[in-house]
Design a protein around this motif. Structure first.
Motif, PDB file in Angstrom:
ATOM      1  N   TRP A 157      51.104  41.813  31.404  1.00  0.00           N
ATOM      2  CA  TRP A 157      49.778  41.445  30.915  1.00  0.00           C
ATOM      3  C   TRP A 157      48.997  42.659  30.435  1.00  0.00           C
ATOM      4  CZ3 TRP A 157      49.298  36.870  29.375  1.00  0.00           C
ATOM      5  CH2 TRP A 157      49.934  35.808  30.015  1.00  0.00           C
ATOM      6  N   HIS A 158      49.250  43.826  30.984  1.00  0.00           N
ATOM      7  CA  HIS A 158      48.599  45.049  30.503  1.00  0.00           C
ATOM      8  C   HIS A 158      48.929  45.274  29.026  1.00  0.00           C
ATOM      9  CE1 HIS A 158      47.224  49.256  30.529  1.00  0.00           C
ATOM     10  NE2 HIS A 158      48.286  49.490  29.782  1.00  0.00           N
ATOM     11  N   PHE A 159      50.214  45.238  28.691  1.00  0.00           N
ATOM     12  CA  PHE A 159      50.590  45.508  27.301  1.00  0.00           C
ATOM     13  C   PHE A 159      50.279  44.319  26.392  1.00  0.00           C
ATOM     14  CE2 PHE A 159      53.173  48.602  29.626  1.00  0.00           C
ATOM     15  CZ  PHE A 159      52.773  49.746  28.957  1.00  0.00           C
ATOM     16  N   PHE A 160      50.354  43.123  26.928  1.00  0.00           N
ATOM     17  CA  PHE A 160      49.991  41.960  26.124  1.00  0.00           C
ATOM     18  C   PHE A 160      48.533  42.065  25.667  1.00  0.00           C
ATOM     19  CE2 PHE A 160      47.851  37.852  25.980  1.00  0.00           C
ATOM     20  CZ  PHE A 160      48.590  37.194  25.005  1.00  0.00           C
ATOM     21  N   LEU A 161      47.641  42.414  26.614  1.00  0.00           N
ATOM     22  CA  LEU A 161      46.227  42.474  26.276  1.00  0.00           C
ATOM     23  C   LEU A 161      45.926  43.560  25.258  1.00  0.00           C
ATOM     24  CD1 LEU A 161      44.769  41.911  29.853  1.00  0.00           C
ATOM     25  CD2 LEU A 161      44.744  40.302  27.941  1.00  0.00           C
ATOM     26  N   ARG A 162      46.683  44.647  25.287  1.00  0.00           N
ATOM     27  CA  ARG A 162      46.446  45.725  24.329  1.00  0.00           C
ATOM     28  C   ARG A 162      47.069  45.447  22.961  1.00  0.00           C
ATOM     29  NH1 ARG A 162      45.218  47.213  28.975  1.00  0.00           N
ATOM     30  NH2 ARG A 162      43.920  49.026  29.440  1.00  0.00           N
ATOM     31  N   LEU A 163      47.942  44.441  22.909  1.00  0.00           N
ATOM     32  CA  LEU A 163      48.515  44.023  21.628  1.00  0.00           C
ATOM     33  C   LEU A 163      47.763  42.839  21.006  1.00  0.00           C
ATOM     34  CD1 LEU A 163      52.299  44.205  22.552  1.00  0.00           C
ATOM     35  CD2 LEU A 163      51.235  45.450  20.657  1.00  0.00           C
ATOM     36  N   ARG A 212      34.076  31.317  31.328  1.00  0.00           N
ATOM     37  CA  ARG A 212      33.774  29.898  31.535  1.00  0.00           C
ATOM     38  C   ARG A 212      34.621  29.322  32.671  1.00  0.00           C
ATOM     39  NH1 ARG A 212      35.851  25.213  30.495  1.00  0.00           N
ATOM     40  NH2 ARG A 212      37.647  26.086  29.391  1.00  0.00           N
ATOM     41  N   ILE A 213      35.927  29.648  32.671  1.00  0.00           N
ATOM     42  CA  ILE A 213      36.808  29.118  33.710  1.00  0.00           C
ATOM     43  C   ILE A 213      36.427  29.654  35.079  1.00  0.00           C
ATOM     44  CG2 ILE A 213      39.200  29.109  34.529  1.00  0.00           C
ATOM     45  CD1 ILE A 213      40.083  29.104  31.599  1.00  0.00           C
ATOM     46  N   LEU A 214      36.069  30.940  35.160  1.00  0.00           N
ATOM     47  CA  LEU A 214      35.665  31.521  36.447  1.00  0.00           C
ATOM     48  C   LEU A 214      34.410  30.842  36.970  1.00  0.00           C
ATOM     49  CD1 LEU A 214      36.021  33.623  38.683  1.00  0.00           C
ATOM     50  CD2 LEU A 214      34.738  35.244  37.247  1.00  0.00           C
ATOM     51  N   ALA A 215      33.445  30.578  36.070  1.00  0.00           N
ATOM     52  CA  ALA A 215      32.203  29.925  36.501  1.00  0.00           C
ATOM     53  C   ALA A 215      32.467  28.515  37.018  1.00  0.00           C
ATOM     54  CB  ALA A 215      31.208  29.890  35.342  1.00  0.00           C
ATOM     55  N   GLU A 216      33.451  27.827  36.419  1.00  0.00           N
ATOM     56  CA  GLU A 216      33.728  26.445  36.809  1.00  0.00           C
ATOM     57  C   GLU A 216      34.588  26.344  38.069  1.00  0.00           C
ATOM     58  OE1 GLU A 216      35.528  24.606  33.450  1.00  0.00           O
ATOM     59  OE2 GLU A 216      33.683  24.570  32.257  1.00  0.00           O
ATOM     60  N   THR A 217      35.499  27.321  38.258  1.00  0.00           N
ATOM     61  CA  THR A 217      36.490  27.183  39.331  1.00  0.00           C
ATOM     62  C   THR A 217      36.346  28.196  40.451  1.00  0.00           C
ATOM     63  OG1 THR A 217      38.094  28.665  38.258  1.00  0.00           O
ATOM     64  CG2 THR A 217      38.125  26.322  37.612  1.00  0.00           C
ATOM     65  N   ASN A 218      35.726  29.365  40.163  1.00  0.00           N
ATOM     66  CA  ASN A 218      35.654  30.462  41.126  1.00  0.00           C
ATOM     67  C   ASN A 218      37.043  30.832  41.643  1.00  0.00           C
ATOM     68  OD1 ASN A 218      34.133  32.414  42.480  1.00  0.00           O
ATOM     69  ND2 ASN A 218      34.006  31.186  44.360  1.00  0.00           N
ATOM     70  N   ASP A 219      38.038  30.731  40.757  1.00  0.00           N
ATOM     71  CA  ASP A 219      39.437  30.978  41.104  1.00  0.00           C
ATOM     72  C   ASP A 219      39.698  32.487  41.071  1.00  0.00           C
ATOM     73  OD1 ASP A 219      42.152  31.135  41.367  1.00  0.00           O
ATOM     74  OD2 ASP A 219      42.630  29.750  39.750  1.00  0.00           O
ATOM     75  N   PRO A 220      40.289  33.077  42.122  1.00  0.00           N
ATOM     76  CA  PRO A 220      40.596  34.513  42.105  1.00  0.00           C
ATOM     77  C   PRO A 220      41.483  34.920  40.926  1.00  0.00           C
ATOM     78  CG  PRO A 220      40.807  33.641  44.326  1.00  0.00           C
ATOM     79  CD  PRO A 220      40.609  32.468  43.418  1.00  0.00           C
ATOM     80  N   ALA A 221      42.411  34.041  40.529  1.00  0.00           N
ATOM     81  CA  ALA A 221      43.263  34.371  39.387  1.00  0.00           C
ATOM     82  C   ALA A 221      42.439  34.483  38.110  1.00  0.00           C
ATOM     83  CB  ALA A 221      44.356  33.312  39.227  1.00  0.00           C
ATOM     84  N   ALA A 222      41.462  33.596  37.961  1.00  0.00           N
ATOM     85  CA  ALA A 222      40.587  33.661  36.789  1.00  0.00           C
ATOM     86  C   ALA A 222      39.749  34.937  36.817  1.00  0.00           C
ATOM     87  CB  ALA A 222      39.689  32.422  36.748  1.00  0.00           C
ATOM     88  N   GLN A 223      39.313  35.320  38.013  1.00  0.00           N
ATOM     89  CA  GLN A 223      38.545  36.558  38.134  1.00  0.00           C
ATOM     90  C   GLN A 223      39.397  37.769  37.740  1.00  0.00           C
ATOM     91  OE1 GLN A 223      37.435  37.673  42.134  1.00  0.00           O
ATOM     92  NE2 GLN A 223      35.561  38.691  41.427  1.00  0.00           N
ATOM     93  N   ARG A 224      40.669  37.777  38.189  1.00  0.00           N
ATOM     94  CA  ARG A 224      41.555  38.894  37.853  1.00  0.00           C
ATOM     95  C   ARG A 224      41.814  38.944  36.355  1.00  0.00           C
ATOM     96  NH1 ARG A 224      42.611  43.859  38.322  1.00  0.00           N
ATOM     97  NH2 ARG A 224      44.798  44.442  38.029  1.00  0.00           N
ATOM     98  N   ARG A 225      41.967  37.756  35.750  1.00  0.00           N
ATOM     99  CA  ARG A 225      42.206  37.717  34.297  1.00  0.00           C
ATOM    100  C   ARG A 225      40.989  38.253  33.552  1.00  0.00           C
ATOM    101  NH1 ARG A 225      41.809  33.409  30.224  1.00  0.00           N
ATOM    102  NH2 ARG A 225      43.274  33.885  28.542  1.00  0.00           N
ATOM    103  N   LEU A 226      39.787  37.918  34.007  1.00  0.00           N
ATOM    104  CA  LEU A 226      38.583  38.418  33.346  1.00  0.00           C
ATOM    105  C   LEU A 226      38.482  39.940  33.456  1.00  0.00           C
ATOM    106  CD1 LEU A 226      35.910  37.937  31.911  1.00  0.00           C
ATOM    107  CD2 LEU A 226      34.859  37.474  34.144  1.00  0.00           C
TER     108      LEU A 226
END
Length: 597
Positions: free
Chosen positions: A539-545, A560-574
């Motif tokens: 995901w590091h290289f994907f995001l930079r590409l 938006r997804i973090l606000a709706e779900t408060n999911d740790p995975a969504a937080q990490r993605r943000l």
């Protein structure tokens, strides 16, 4: 005792003539057929041709089917030839019995009954009582010679007409009931005509024998069309209207095309499209597709340009997918809205229908639209559902190599349609897409990402869609990405050694060596990397590409997804998205090995 015609027909259909005859003489492809030197007389210039169901030598006149060939080539008797071909085809030769002999006699008798009935209906069309029906056919644009060629007829409204017409030929009521021309009486009532006050369309088998009828009412009554009931001669799902004539047309080079109705078939034949057929009032069946493939490896299915036509095309594709192979497939054509072949050729001439055929799409191209058309795709769940339908359609194909190719084609279309994460085809961006890195830097980032996939292909099910979304540089990066996704579609075992060996067989050995060159490879691209390290590195290289404009939209979606779900995975993605955007804006030139950890 003679063998049942149905058995012999199936035996011939199950015996590929090129394979059988190719044992005796070398055959080469000649268009849709095969040719070679005749095995029955010495010749140096090939004049011996093999077609789908017979052979013919233009030198010595030898002609026949698979059974005839074996009898001539090896001196076998008819029973011996049948026994040998049946053994190769996995069929059992029927053994004589009194019951079977009686069935054969009845079948022969019923063919004669149906032929006589077709003559009787046809004769009545040209009597005064049939004038309204004849005028109807002429108003529809049919010429009298076409009406006679298709033996169209008229069933009068009076009761007992067909029985009276055939009584002089010794046809009994029991035979008329068995042939589907009379309905049995109820509660002691006498039998009554199955067809009355209808224009009659004889339905023939592939050998040209009348086996059933279709009847159309004059005016707007319902049901508009009625077909014969199922009989010892007729099974609706097995036949096609116009099949006998289409076989001859295909032999002479005509395009085989399946349309909707009887009048469409007749109008197309009159306009010169002699390969036209139609199902018998139902959606196309697997058995009817097999009949089409017997006369053409790539018949065309022609549908109306409305919602009902789209549904019919989708149903036909669903039936066909388990049956297609590298040797037989379909094309799909769509008529202009509000037109059918009958009206189109009548109003605008044969050239208009030829344009429809010229615009027919191969099945692989048409399938995506048939599956995706009208389905919502605004949310990730809807897009995932569409993707599942696409891959499910591909895996319905029995030939797994072909299934993998279809899966690749369909997912390529899917990734292209949703590049950027939107619920539809990519549109021009409001945010300009600046160059996020020098070409060399971008190629190096692509190398890192591909190296991770080469060492850890177990990650592909999770990231396949993401990889398809990337705009990778041409050359080794794009080539490797396409080959990896295609391999994953058909791989029985997902492992690094198998993937690298497959890529070497595809001629990409140098591209693999480029991607796995040790200099600068991150920890995630090492064989011993832990799963968490691998995912983080990808995901590091994907995001930079991905590109700044795309990342901004991804960041907004992640918030938006973090606000709706408060999911740790969504937080990490943000967090990862925000870091990637900051890195781009700071103008970082490359990702260091440790950044991926």
């Amino acid at each position: 005792m003679a063998l049942p015609p149905a058995f012999l027909d199936e035996l011939r259909a199950r015996t590929p003539l090129p394979g059988l005859i190719g044992r005796k003489t070398r055959l080469v492809k000649s268009g849709r057929n095969w040719k070679g030197c005749c095995p029955f007389h010495g010749e140096k210039t090939p004049s011996f041709y093999v077609y789908d169901d017979h052979f013919h030598c233009f030198g010595c006149g030898a002609h026949g089917d698979a059974i005839t060939f074996l009898m001539r080539a090896e001196g076998a008797s008819f029973p011996e030839a049948v026994e040998r071909l049946a053994a190769e085809a996995g069929m059992e030769v029927p053994r004589p019995s009194a019951e079977q002999a009686a069935r054969e006699r009845r079948a022969r008798d019923l063919h004669a009954v149906m032929a006589a009935a077709a003559e009787a209906y046809h004769r009545r069309l040209f009597l005064p009582e049939g004038r309204p029906a004849l005028d109807y056919l002429l108003r529809r644009g049919l010429k009298e010679e076409t009406i006679r060629a298709f033996q169209l007829g008229w069933a009068p409204s009076g009761r007992g007409a067909i029985a009276a017409d055939l009584r002089g030929e010794g046809v009994s009521e029991e035979q008329l009931i068995e042939a589907g021309l009379l309905r049995p009486g109820e509660a002691g009532d006498p039998p009554r005509d199955f067809f009355y006050a209808r224009v009659m369309f004889p339905i023939r088998d592939r050998r040209g024998r009348v086996i059933a009828f279709g009847g159309r009412i004059l005016g707007d009554g319902q049901p508009k069309y009625v077909n014969s009931p199922e009989t010892p001669l007729f099974r609706k799902r097995m036949g096609l209207y116009g099949l006998d004539l289409a076989r001859e047309g295909a032999f002479r080079g005509a395009q085989v095309v399946a349309v909707e109705g009887y009048m469409d078939v007749i109008a197309l034949h009159q306009a010169g499209f002699t390969g036209a057929v139609a199902p018998l009032g139902t959606a196309l069946t697997a058995e009817q597709l097999e009949e089409l493939w017997r006369i053409s490896p790539e018949p065309c299915l022609c549908f109306d340009g409305d919602a009902a036509g789209a549904r019919a095309a989708a149903r036909a594709a669903e039936v066909a997918l388990p049956l297609i192979s590298t040797e037989r497939t379909l094309r799909f054509a769509t008529l202009p809205a509000g037109e059918d072949p009958d009206t189109l050729t009548a109003r605008r001439g044969p050239a208009a229908f030829q344009a429809v055929l010229d615009g027919a799409r191969p099945m692989a191209e048409a399938l995506y639209g048939l599956i995706a058309e009208g389905r919502p795709s605004a949310t990730p769940e809807q897009r995932a559902a569409l993707r599942n339908r696409l891959t499910g359609a591909a895996w319905a194909i029995t030939d797994k190599a072909l299934a993998a190719e279809y899966r690749r084609v369909l997912l390529d279309r899917f990734f292209a349609a949703f590049r950027g994460g939107r619920g539809g085809p990519a549109a021009p961006r409001r945010i300009a897409r600046p160059a996020i890195a020098e070409p060399a830097t971008r190629a190096e980032r692509a190398r890192m990402l591909l190296a991770i996939l080469l060492r850890h292909p177990w990650l592909l099910p999770q990231v396949e869609e993401a990889v398809g979304l990337l705009d990778l540089p041409d050359g080794p990066p794009a080539q490797l990405r396409a080959a990896i996704l295609a391999w994953h579609g058909g791989a029985e075992r997902v492992d690094s050694e198998g993937l690298i060996a497959h890529l070497a067989r595809c001629g990409l050995e140098d591209a693999v060596a480029w991607a796995l060159a040790p200099a600068g490879l991150p920890l995630a691209a090492r064989a011993e990397a832990l799963p968490g390290e691998v995912e983080e590195g990808f995901w590091h290289f994907f995001l930079r590409l991905r590109g700044e404009a795309d990342l901004i939209e991804d960041q907004q979606e992640a918030r938006r997804i973090l606000a709706e779900t408060n999911d740790p995975a969504a937080q990490r993605r943000l967090i990862l998205l925000t870091e990637a955007l900051e890195a781009i804006r700071r103008g970082e030139a490359a990702a260091a090995s440790g950044d991926a950890a």
